[in-house]
Design an enzyme around this catalytic site. Structure first.
Site, PDB file in Angstrom:
ATOM      1  N   GLY A 134       0.899  -1.148  -0.065  1.00 31.09           N
ATOM      2  CA  GLY A 134      -0.073   0.276   0.007  1.00 31.09           C
ATOM      3  C   GLY A 134       0.972   1.275  -0.120  1.00 31.09           C
ATOM      4  O   GLY A 134       1.249   1.697  -1.017  1.00 31.09           O
ATOM      5  N   PHE A 159      -8.035  -1.820  -4.085  1.00 31.48           N
ATOM      6  CA  PHE A 159      -8.422  -0.363  -3.607  1.00 31.48           C
ATOM      7  C   PHE A 159      -8.072   0.702  -4.974  1.00 31.48           C
ATOM      8  O   PHE A 159      -7.663   1.585  -4.750  1.00 31.48           O
ATOM      9  CB  PHE A 159      -7.843   0.185  -2.466  1.00 31.48           C
ATOM     10  CG  PHE A 159      -8.157  -0.434  -1.094  1.00 31.48           C
ATOM     11  CD1 PHE A 159      -9.571  -0.614  -0.926  1.00 31.48           C
ATOM     12  CD2 PHE A 159      -7.219  -1.080  -0.263  1.00 31.48           C
ATOM     13  CE1 PHE A 159      -9.873  -1.317   0.360  1.00 31.48           C
ATOM     14  CE2 PHE A 159      -7.575  -1.923   0.933  1.00 31.48           C
ATOM     15  CZ  PHE A 159      -8.757  -1.933   1.149  1.00 31.48           C
ATOM     16  N   ILE A 160      -8.572   0.217  -6.198  1.00 27.79           N
ATOM     17  CA  ILE A 160      -8.010   0.907  -7.073  1.00 27.79           C
ATOM     18  C   ILE A 160      -9.741   1.895  -7.693  1.00 27.79           C
ATOM     19  O   ILE A 160     -10.629   1.372  -7.998  1.00 27.79           O
ATOM     20  CB  ILE A 160      -7.943   0.087  -8.550  1.00 27.79           C
ATOM     21  CG1 ILE A 160      -6.705  -0.821  -8.045  1.00 27.79           C
ATOM     22  CG2 ILE A 160      -7.266   0.861  -9.663  1.00 27.79           C
ATOM     23  CD1 ILE A 160      -5.610  -0.094  -7.479  1.00 27.79           C
ATOM     24  N   THR A 161      -9.224   3.069  -7.608  1.00 25.17           N
ATOM     25  CA  THR A 161     -10.270   4.018  -7.926  1.00 25.17           C
ATOM     26  C   THR A 161     -10.548   3.965  -9.401  1.00 25.17           C
ATOM     27  O   THR A 161      -9.603   4.000 -10.262  1.00 25.17           O
ATOM     28  CB  THR A 161      -9.854   5.433  -7.603  1.00 25.17           C
ATOM     29  OG1 THR A 161      -9.592   5.616  -6.014  1.00 25.17           O
ATOM     30  CG2 THR A 161     -11.053   6.612  -7.799  1.00 25.17           C
ATOM     31  N   ARG A 263     -32.001  26.838  15.822  1.00 27.56           N
ATOM     32  CA  ARG A 263     -32.151  25.818  16.696  1.00 27.56           C
ATOM     33  C   ARG A 263     -32.049  26.361  18.169  1.00 27.56           C
ATOM     34  O   ARG A 263     -31.082  26.772  18.594  1.00 27.56           O
ATOM     35  CB  ARG A 263     -30.987  24.568  16.638  1.00 27.56           C
ATOM     36  CG  ARG A 263     -30.935  23.583  17.602  1.00 27.56           C
ATOM     37  CD  ARG A 263     -32.283  22.517  17.355  1.00 27.56           C
ATOM     38  NE  ARG A 263     -32.311  21.510  18.087  1.00 27.56           N
ATOM     39  CZ  ARG A 263     -32.950  21.150  19.293  1.00 27.56           C
ATOM     40  NH1 ARG A 263     -33.480  22.186  19.943  1.00 27.56           N
ATOM     41  NH2 ARG A 263     -32.960  20.098  19.878  1.00 27.56           N
ATOM     42  N   GLN A 274     -21.396  29.473  24.149  1.00 27.17           N
ATOM     43  CA  GLN A 274     -19.841  29.627  23.779  1.00 27.17           C
ATOM     44  C   GLN A 274     -19.300  28.317  23.193  1.00 27.17           C
ATOM     45  O   GLN A 274     -18.488  28.465  22.289  1.00 27.17           O
ATOM     46  CB  GLN A 274     -19.170  29.992  24.998  1.00 27.17           C
ATOM     47  CG  GLN A 274     -17.625  30.072  24.936  1.00 27.17           C
ATOM     48  CD  GLN A 274     -16.826  30.252  26.289  1.00 27.17           C
ATOM     49  OE1 GLN A 274     -16.776  29.621  27.152  1.00 27.17           O
ATOM     50  NE2 GLN A 274     -16.534  31.653  26.314  1.00 27.17           N
ATOM     51  N   GLU A 358      -4.155   7.965  -1.184  1.00 26.13           N
ATOM     52  CA  GLU A 358      -2.793   8.639  -1.729  1.00 26.13           C
ATOM     53  C   GLU A 358      -2.001   9.240  -0.665  1.00 26.13           C
ATOM     54  O   GLU A 358      -1.526  10.323  -0.639  1.00 26.13           O
ATOM     55  CB  GLU A 358      -3.432   9.739  -2.472  1.00 26.13           C
ATOM     56  CG  GLU A 358      -4.106   9.258  -3.841  1.00 26.13           C
ATOM     57  CD  GLU A 358      -4.251  10.222  -4.787  1.00 26.13           C
ATOM     58  OE1 GLU A 358      -3.421  11.252  -4.972  1.00 26.13           O
ATOM     59  OE2 GLU A 358      -5.168  10.306  -5.784  1.00 26.13           O
ATOM     60  N   GLU A 362       0.117   8.856   8.366  1.00 30.25           N
ATOM     61  CA  GLU A 362       1.414   8.396   8.978  1.00 30.25           C
ATOM     62  C   GLU A 362       2.429   8.740   7.975  1.00 30.25           C
ATOM     63  O   GLU A 362       3.738   8.940   8.179  1.00 30.25           O
ATOM     64  CB  GLU A 362       1.303   7.079   9.432  1.00 30.25           C
ATOM     65  CG  GLU A 362       0.382   6.723  10.674  1.00 30.25           C
ATOM     66  CD  GLU A 362      -1.013   7.076  10.396  1.00 30.25           C
ATOM     67  OE1 GLU A 362      -1.876   7.325  11.448  1.00 30.25           O
ATOM     68  OE2 GLU A 362      -1.312   6.752   9.321  1.00 30.25           O
TER      69      GLU A 362
END
Length: 384
Positions: A134, A159-161, A263, A274, A358, A362
């Protein structure tokens, strides 16, 4: 130092924003409904129609060279446009673009792959990630063995786009003693894809190559120089990831502001509390920081400078920022933010991916630290 946009750049930004608001955002309820019912968010025909409308407005090939029919707006404007597109969760992008490494192809390869991709007649995918490779792309195990005038490719990518939709792939394999090489492989040559279910709307694929025969002339670039091409592909557009996230974060913060002003809780609108104000303020600070880090990385690309360090910083910062912002916005909306009636939970799932693909957080930290330790980048110097 001039941070302003030129009149032409402002006009482009405003035109893109108007197009997104008029043509794309109205599709958001349909996208949410389709996804709740297990269908694709946007049908291919609708996407083609949107891109055709955009082309009539002059938005085609945002960063494609003019000699290939593109607008060649450059990295900074490409990033700004990505920010505008990111303001909607509709899976839309302008057409007329192709993977940057396809420009490294021979004239014949450009005719067969690059030009049809720019025109939207073909779809590509980039396949380097493997089950055991990876973030460490040098650990590729997919093999390419020479057999006469052909190469026989065997291995698996994950995990291929775009792997389920593509009709050809730029696949990276170890070509015997030569090393990692990029091959252009048509689907009809025999590779197969399988969808990978994910927590978000990203629909990656696993690709399987079982003795797929590829002619010698389908090597992209040079034999054994595939890793350099892969790094060009990954590095060229890394700053675009936080760019789109910035648009999403800005839209969500505005949603949070609008909701907080109406709301009521304990007799007053929650915008008076705050705790809510600090979440909004922190989000704005983080978005602005991410924006300028991203634009700086894009500027370096546009100047022909080494942008890898700046892009890693922008990607790391932008990915973390987007996840912190969407978490706050969901919290401000309370139970409604957790439902599928609003797109916040969808963004929550979608933006989580930014910290993984991509280059994980880390890996970006490792890259940044190594650059500093080895002296490839230095602290405290402006303009270098």
């Amino acid at each position: 130092m001039d941070f302003s946009l030129t009149p032409e750049e402002r006009q482009i930004r405003d035109t893109v924003r108007a197009f997104i608001e008029k043509e794309v955002m109205p599709l958001e309820p349909e996208v949410l409904r389709n996804e709740r019912e297990g269908r694709p968010g946007l049908e291919p025909d609708i996407l083609r129609d949107l891109r055709a409308k955009a082309r009539k407005s002059g938005f085609w090939g945002i960063n494609t060279p003019e000699e290939y029919g593109g607008a060649a707006l450059g990295p900074i404007m490409s990033a700004i446009i990505a920010m505008e597109i990111g303001r909607t969760f509709v899976p839309f992008s302008f057409g007329g673009s192709a993977d940057n490494i396809l420009y490294a192809g021979t004239e014949e390869q450009q005719q067969r792959y690059l030009l049809p991709t720019i025109e939207g007649e073909r779809r590509s995918c980039f396949a380097i990630t493997e089950p055991g490779a990876g973030s460490d792309a040098r650990n590729i195990r997919t093999k390419a063995v020479r057999d006469g005038s052909e190469w026989v490719i065997s291995g698996e990518k994950t995990f291929i786009t775009g792997g389920n939709e593509a009709d050809f792939v730029m696949v990276f394999a170890v070509a015997e003693e030569h090393g990692v090489t990029c091959f252009l492989v048509d689907r009809e040559m025999g590779w197969k894809s399988e969808p990978i279910p994910t927590m978000g709307q990203w629909g990656p694929a696993s690709l399987v190559f079982e003795d797929v025969r590829v002619p010698e002339e389908n090597i992209l670039g040079e034999l054994g120089k595939g890793f350099e091409l892969a790094m060009q592909w990954i590095g060229q557009g890394r700053y675009m990831i936080p760019a789109r996230a910035i648009g999403s974060a800005e839209r969500m913060v505005q949603m949070a502001i609008d909701y907080a002003k109406i709301r009521k809780s304990m007799g007053q609108t929650i915008s008076n509390y705050q705790a809510i104000q600090w979440m909004i303020a922190d989000s704005q600070v983080e978005i602005e920081a991410a924006k300028w880090l991203t634009l700086y990385a894009a500027w370096r690309v546009g100047q022909g400078l080494d942008a890898r360090h700046a892009s890693s910083i922008a990607k790391l910062n932008g990915a973390v920022m987007a996840n912190q912002v969407v978490d706050r916005v969901l919290q401000i909306h309370g139970g409604m933010g957790y439902t599928k009636e609003l797109p916040i939970e969808r963004w929550y799932r979608e933006l989580r991916l930014l910290r993984i693909f991509e280059g994980t957080d880390e890996i970006q930290r490792r890259t940044i630290a190594r650059n500093l330790i080895k002296g490839h980048a230095r602290l405290g110097l402006i303009g270098e």
